[in-house]
Design an enzyme around this catalytic site. Structure first.
Site, PDB file in Angstrom:
ATOM      1  N   LYS A 162       0.891  -4.347  -8.135  1.00 34.78           N
ATOM      2  CA  LYS A 162       0.765  -3.497  -9.324  1.00 34.78           C
ATOM      3  C   LYS A 162       0.285  -4.350 -10.486  1.00 34.78           C
ATOM      4  O   LYS A 162       0.606  -5.539 -10.532  1.00 34.78           O
ATOM      5  CB  LYS A 162       2.116  -2.859  -9.681  1.00 34.78           C
ATOM      6  CG  LYS A 162       2.676  -1.934  -8.614  1.00 34.78           C
ATOM      7  CD  LYS A 162       2.059  -0.565  -8.648  1.00 34.78           C
ATOM      8  CE  LYS A 162       2.528   0.270  -7.464  1.00 34.78           C
ATOM      9  NZ  LYS A 162       2.064   1.633  -7.466  1.00 34.78           N
ATOM     10  N   LYS A 188       0.471  -4.931   0.440  1.00 41.13           N
ATOM     11  CA  LYS A 188      -0.648  -4.004   0.614  1.00 41.13           C
ATOM     12  C   LYS A 188      -1.308  -3.707  -0.722  1.00 41.13           C
ATOM     13  O   LYS A 188      -0.670  -3.764  -1.778  1.00 41.13           O
ATOM     14  CB  LYS A 188      -0.186  -2.694   1.272  1.00 41.13           C
ATOM     15  CG  LYS A 188       0.761  -1.880   0.424  1.00 41.13           C
ATOM     16  CD  LYS A 188       1.108  -0.555   1.082  1.00 41.13           C
ATOM     17  CE  LYS A 188       0.197   0.573   0.681  1.00 41.13           C
ATOM     18  NZ  LYS A 188       0.266   0.978  -0.727  1.00 41.13           N
ATOM     19  N   ASP A 190      -2.883  -0.999  -3.303  1.00 43.18           N
ATOM     20  CA  ASP A 190      -2.514   0.389  -3.559  1.00 43.18           C
ATOM     21  C   ASP A 190      -3.627   1.291  -3.025  1.00 43.18           C
ATOM     22  O   ASP A 190      -4.735   0.830  -2.736  1.00 43.18           O
ATOM     23  CB  ASP A 190      -2.245   0.613  -5.040  1.00 43.18           C
ATOM     24  CG  ASP A 190      -0.984   1.452  -5.221  1.00 43.18           C
ATOM     25  OD1 ASP A 190      -0.725   2.311  -4.348  1.00 43.18           O
ATOM     26  OD2 ASP A 190      -0.264   1.257  -6.199  1.00 43.18           O
ATOM     27  N   GLU A 191      -3.328   2.570  -2.903  1.00 41.03           N
ATOM     28  CA  GLU A 191      -4.241   3.468  -2.187  1.00 41.03           C
ATOM     29  C   GLU A 191      -5.543   3.733  -2.942  1.00 41.03           C
ATOM     30  O   GLU A 191      -6.472   4.304  -2.368  1.00 41.03           O
ATOM     31  CB  GLU A 191      -3.529   4.792  -1.855  1.00 41.03           C
ATOM     32  CG  GLU A 191      -3.304   5.764  -2.999  1.00 41.03           C
ATOM     33  CD  GLU A 191      -2.169   5.372  -3.930  1.00 41.03           C
ATOM     34  OE1 GLU A 191      -1.441   4.408  -3.623  1.00 41.03           O
ATOM     35  OE2 GLU A 191      -2.020   6.023  -4.974  1.00 41.03           O
ATOM     36  N   HIS A 279      -1.757   4.888   4.872  1.00 32.84           N
ATOM     37  CA  HIS A 279      -1.209   5.510   3.658  1.00 32.84           C
ATOM     38  C   HIS A 279      -1.461   7.014   3.723  1.00 32.84           C
ATOM     39  O   HIS A 279      -2.471   7.451   4.260  1.00 32.84           O
ATOM     40  CB  HIS A 279      -1.888   4.893   2.428  1.00 32.84           C
ATOM     41  CG  HIS A 279      -1.136   5.146   1.155  1.00 32.84           C
ATOM     42  ND1 HIS A 279      -1.117   6.374   0.548  1.00 32.84           N
ATOM     43  CD2 HIS A 279      -0.372   4.329   0.395  1.00 32.84           C
ATOM     44  CE1 HIS A 279      -0.371   6.301  -0.556  1.00 32.84           C
ATOM     45  NE2 HIS A 279       0.100   5.065  -0.669  1.00 32.84           N
ATOM     46  N   ARG A 280      -0.541   7.799   3.154  1.00 34.26           N
ATOM     47  CA  ARG A 280      -0.644   9.262   3.314  1.00 34.26           C
ATOM     48  C   ARG A 280      -1.062  10.007   2.039  1.00 34.26           C
ATOM     49  O   ARG A 280      -0.870  11.228   1.962  1.00 34.26           O
ATOM     50  CB  ARG A 280       0.685   9.817   3.809  1.00 34.26           C
ATOM     51  CG  ARG A 280       1.825   9.639   2.822  1.00 34.26           C
ATOM     52  CD  ARG A 280       3.073  10.360   3.287  1.00 34.26           C
ATOM     53  NE  ARG A 280       4.111  10.237   2.293  1.00 34.26           N
ATOM     54  CZ  ARG A 280       5.207  10.974   2.225  1.00 34.26           C
ATOM     55  NH1 ARG A 280       5.412  11.914   3.117  1.00 34.26           N
ATOM     56  NH2 ARG A 280       6.100  10.792   1.283  1.00 34.26           N
ATOM     57  N   HIS A 312       3.395   5.667   6.063  1.00 35.25           N
ATOM     58  CA  HIS A 312       4.266   6.148   4.971  1.00 35.25           C
ATOM     59  C   HIS A 312       4.809   7.532   5.320  1.00 35.25           C
ATOM     60  O   HIS A 312       4.022   8.484   5.491  1.00 35.25           O
ATOM     61  CB  HIS A 312       3.455   6.305   3.687  1.00 35.25           C
ATOM     62  CG  HIS A 312       3.011   5.021   3.072  1.00 35.25           C
ATOM     63  ND1 HIS A 312       3.175   4.747   1.734  1.00 35.25           N
ATOM     64  CD2 HIS A 312       2.415   3.929   3.610  1.00 35.25           C
ATOM     65  CE1 HIS A 312       2.692   3.547   1.469  1.00 35.25           C
ATOM     66  NE2 HIS A 312       2.212   3.030   2.593  1.00 35.25           N
ATOM     67  N   LYS A 319      10.810   8.068  -5.690  1.00 37.25           N
ATOM     68  CA  LYS A 319      10.207   9.060  -6.579  1.00 37.25           C
ATOM     69  C   LYS A 319       9.838  10.344  -5.851  1.00 37.25           C
ATOM     70  O   LYS A 319       9.558  11.351  -6.475  1.00 37.25           O
ATOM     71  CB  LYS A 319       9.038   8.466  -7.370  1.00 37.25           C
ATOM     72  CG  LYS A 319       7.830   8.015  -6.594  1.00 37.25           C
ATOM     73  CD  LYS A 319       6.844   7.298  -7.542  1.00 37.25           C
ATOM     74  CE  LYS A 319       5.617   6.827  -6.799  1.00 37.25           C
ATOM     75  NZ  LYS A 319       4.780   5.929  -7.589  1.00 37.25           N
ATOM     76  N   GLY A 353       7.604   4.437  -2.591  1.00 31.38           N
ATOM     77  CA  GLY A 353       7.426   5.347  -3.721  1.00 31.38           C
ATOM     78  C   GLY A 353       8.696   5.388  -4.565  1.00 31.38           C
ATOM     79  O   GLY A 353       9.670   6.045  -4.202  1.00 31.38           O
ATOM     80  N   GLN A 374       9.328  -0.473   0.922  1.00 34.88           N
ATOM     81  CA  GLN A 374       8.319  -1.022   0.009  1.00 34.88           C
ATOM     82  C   GLN A 374       8.658  -0.724  -1.434  1.00 34.88           C
ATOM     83  O   GLN A 374       9.152   0.351  -1.749  1.00 34.88           O
ATOM     84  CB  GLN A 374       6.968  -0.357   0.299  1.00 34.88           C
ATOM     85  CG  GLN A 374       6.235  -0.974   1.435  1.00 34.88           C
ATOM     86  CD  GLN A 374       4.859  -0.373   1.645  1.00 34.88           C
ATOM     87  OE1 GLN A 374       4.189  -0.788   2.566  1.00 34.88           O
ATOM     88  NE2 GLN A 374       4.428   0.582   0.838  1.00 34.88           N
ATOM     89  N   ALA A 375       8.326  -1.658  -2.284  1.00 37.01           N
ATOM     90  CA  ALA A 375       8.473  -1.428  -3.718  1.00 37.01           C
ATOM     91  C   ALA A 375       7.301  -2.062  -4.458  1.00 37.01           C
ATOM     92  O   ALA A 375       6.916  -3.198  -4.172  1.00 37.01           O
ATOM     93  CB  ALA A 375       9.783  -2.040  -4.210  1.00 37.01           C
ATOM     94  N   GLY A 376       6.734  -1.268  -5.374  1.00 33.79           N
ATOM     95  CA  GLY A 376       5.709  -1.790  -6.275  1.00 33.79           C
ATOM     96  C   GLY A 376       6.399  -2.073  -7.597  1.00 33.79           C
ATOM     97  O   GLY A 376       6.793  -3.206  -7.899  1.00 33.79           O
TER      98      GLY A 376
HETATM   99  C1  3PG Z   1       2.774   3.457  -2.686  1.00 31.93           C
HETATM  100  O1  3PG Z   1       1.669   3.059  -2.277  1.00 31.93           O
HETATM  101  O2  3PG Z   1       3.664   3.858  -1.926  1.00 31.93           O
HETATM  102  C2  3PG Z   1       3.035   3.493  -4.171  1.00 31.93           C
HETATM  103  O3  3PG Z   1       2.011   2.899  -4.866  1.00 31.93           O
HETATM  104  C3  3PG Z   1       4.405   2.946  -4.497  1.00 31.93           C
HETATM  105  O4  3PG Z   1       4.489   2.399  -5.771  1.00 31.93           O
HETATM  106  P1  3PG Z   1       5.906   2.259  -6.519  1.00 31.93           P
HETATM  107  O5  3PG Z   1       6.827   1.478  -5.640  1.00 31.93           O
HETATM  108  O6  3PG Z   1       5.610   1.541  -7.809  1.00 31.93           O
HETATM  109  O7  3PG Z   1       6.393   3.645  -6.756  1.00 31.93           O
END
Ligand code: 3PG
Length: 431
Positions: A162, A188, A190-191, A279-280, A312, A319, A353, A374-376
Site C-alpha cells: 500500500k 502481492k 494490489d488488484e 484476486h476476486r 480470495h 471490511k 480486506g 492478508q493485511a494491507g
Molecule cells: C486486497 O487486495 O485484498 C485489498 O487490497 C486488501 O487491502 P486492506 O488489507 O488494506 O483492506
C-alpha cells in the site's frame, strides 16, 4: 405451462445420472408463475427452447438435449430452490470449457422477464468434465513446501503493498523488504497495479525480487511475490513471461475482469512453474445480491478447476466480513477449496480486506489454519511502520494458533500491543 413443455423439460430425480449431466442449483422467484414453471423456462431457454414452439426441432434433439428440472423446494409461493440437469451431450467439454458451460448454466436466464430474481447457487460436474482440467499446479501443500511450513502448518501471512498504486519500483521494493523482514510469507500487488508508467512491471519485479533475495540471504526465509499480470487475454502470456523473466516466484491475476480461462491459461502452461494467486475483485457484482446473480461457491469451484493456487474468498471479520449467514457460506467455500475434489490439488483460501491484528484470532478460529491471512492497511498502517506491522500480525497469528488471548500475548509482545492500542477491536466497514 403446456403439458408438452412440462414433459420435455422435467424429470424425476431417479432419472438423473450425475455422471451424464452438469447439475445446477438455482434460487428462483417466478413472476406470477410457480418455481417449477420458472425452472422449465430456464431449462428450455438454456437448452432447446425459445418463447414459442418451433417446427425445426427434430426427434433426436427433443430426445437428447433438453435440460430438465428434477428437484424443487418451495420456500414461499413463487420462491424456492430448483435443480436442473443439463445433459453432457449439450456440451463439447473439451472445446467449450468453462466459457461454454457458463453461457448455458449462467446465460440468458438472468434476464428472463418471467423471473423476478434468479441466483445460481451451485454447480456439480461429471467426472468426464473435471478430468479435462489440471487444477492447481502447487495447491496448499506445494505453496507450503515453497514457504517451508509443511510441518508447523500455521496460517501464512500475506501483505498487499500500500498505497495500492503510486509507489515507484524502488519504493515498492523497500516496502516489500520491510514487510518480509517483519515476517510476511507472501507479498502481492494490489488488484489495480499492473504495468503503469509510474511502476512498470519489469522494473518492479526486478527490484522486489532483489529485495527478497536479500531477505533470503539475511534470514534464510523464502518469501513469495505475485505481481499482478491482469491484462487482455491476448497479452496475458507475454506479460506473465515479463514477470517470470525478471524473477517473479508467483503470479497474480484478477479472475473476474480477465475470465476463468485466463487463470487456466497461466496454470496449465507447463513453462510457468510458479503458483497463481487469484484476486476476486468485481465478484460482488454477481455475488452480493442474495436473490440474484452467481454465488461465491460457484466462482470458487471454477477457480479451483481453472488452477488457482490461492484465491480470495473473504474474511470472517474484516471490511467485507460480518453477517452470520455469509460466514456459514464462507466456511463451506473454504472447506470446498481445501477438501477433496476429484484428483485436483487444494486451493489455499485467502482472507483479505480490512484485516488487522485484533481481527486475526476470529479469522483463524473460524476458517482454520490452512489460510493465507492478508493485511494491507493492517500492516502498513501500524504506527511504527511496515516491519513492525508485519511482526504484530505474525504475533497475532502465533497467539491465535496457540490459543492464547491476544491481550495476554500482547503483554510480552510490544509490536502487537501497539497495534491493539491503535486499532482496538474496530471492524472497518468500507467495502
Ligand atoms: C486486497 O487486495 O485484498 C485489498 O487490497 C486488501 O487491502 P486492506 O488489507 O488494506 O483492506
Amino acid at each position: 405451462m403446456s403439458e408438452r413443455s412440462f414433459n420435455v423439460f422435467t424429470a424425476r430425480a431417479e432419472q438423473i445420472d450425475p455422471e451424464a449431466n452438469i447439475i445446477a442449483t438455482y434460487y428462483v422467484e417466478g413472476k406470477d408463475i410457480s418455481i417449477v414453471e420458472a425452472g422449465v423456462k430456464i431449462a428450455a431457454e438454456e437448452s432447446i427452447g425459445t418463447w414459442t414452439e418451433v417446427s425445426t426441432a427434430t426427434e433426436w434433439i427433443v430426445k437428447n438435449l433438453p435440460a430438465k428440472v428434477f428437484e424443487h423446494k418451495v420456500q414461499d409461493k413463487n420462491t424456492g430452490i430448483i435443480k436442473i440437469a443439463y445433459p453432457n451431450t449439450l456440451f463439447d467439454f473439451e472445446t467449450g470449457g468453462i466459457p461454454h458451460i457458463l453461457s448455458i448454466v449462467a446465460g440468458n436466464l438472468f434476464g428472463s422477464s418471467s423471473l423476478q430474481n434468479v441466483r445460481l447457487l451451485d454447480l456439480e460436474f461429471p467426472s468426464e468434465f473435471v478430468s479435462l482440467f489440471k487444477g492447481p499446479k502447487f495447491g496448499i501443500e506445494g505453496v507450503r513446501k515453497l514457504i517451508g511450513t509443511l510441518d508447523d502448518r500455521r496460517p501464512h501471512l500475506g501483505t498487499i503493498i500500500k498505497p495500492k498504486v503510486g509507489l515507484n519500483p524502488k519504493e515498492t521494493a523497500n516496502v516489500a523488504y520491510e514487510a518480509a523482514m517483519g515476517g510476511v510469507d507472501f507479498i502481492k500487488d494490489d488488484e489495480t497495479l499492473t504495468n503503469q508508467k509510474f511502476c512498470p512491471l519489469a522494473d518492479r519485479v526486478t527490484h522486489v525480487m532483489t529485495a527478497l533475495d536479500r531477505v533470503k540471504s539475511e534470514t534464510g526465509r523464502t518469501v513469495l511475490y505475485s505481481p499482478d499480470v491482469t491484462t487482455e487475454t491476448y497479452k496475458l502470456r507475454d506479460l506473465a513471461q515479463v514477470a517470470l523473466d525478471h524473477g517473479a516466484n508467483a503470479l497474480m491475476v484478477d479472475v473476474i475482469p480477465c475470465g476463468f480461462s485466463a487463470v487456466r491459461l497461466l496454470a496449465e502452461d507447463p513453462s510457468i512453474k510458479v503458483p497463481i494467486h487469484v484476486h476476486r475483485c468485481m465478484h460482488a457484482a454477481m455475488t452480493r445480491n442474495p436473490k440474484h446473480g452467481i454465488s461465491m461457491m460457484v466462482i470458487s469451484k471454477l477457480v479451483r478447476l481453472a488452477g488457482g493456487d490461492q484465491f480470495h474468498t473473504g474474511t470472517a471479520a474484516g471490511k467485507m466480513g460480518g453477517k452470520e449467514k455469509k460466514i456459514e457460506e464462507l466456511i463451506s467455500i473454504n472447506d470446498f477449496l481445501k477438501g477433496r475434489f476429484y484428483r485436483l490439488k487444494a486451493t489455499f483460501p485467502v482472507a483479505s480486506g480490512g484485516v488487522h491484528p485484533t481481527l486475526v484470532p476470529i479469522n483463524v478460529l473460524t476458517l482454520g489454519k490452512d489460510l493465507v491471512i492478508q493485511a494491507g492497511g493492517g500492516i502498513h498502517g501500524h504506527p511504527e511502520g511496515t516491519r513492525v506491522g508485519a511482526t504484530a500480525m505474525r504475533q497475532a497469528i502465533d497467539a491465535a494458533v496457540n490459543g492464547v488471548p491476544l491481550e495476554e500475548y500482547a503483554k510480552t509482545h510490544r509490536e502487537l500491543a501497539v497495534a491493539i492500542k491503535h486499532w482496538g477491536m474496530k471492524f472497518v466497514s468500507d467495502d
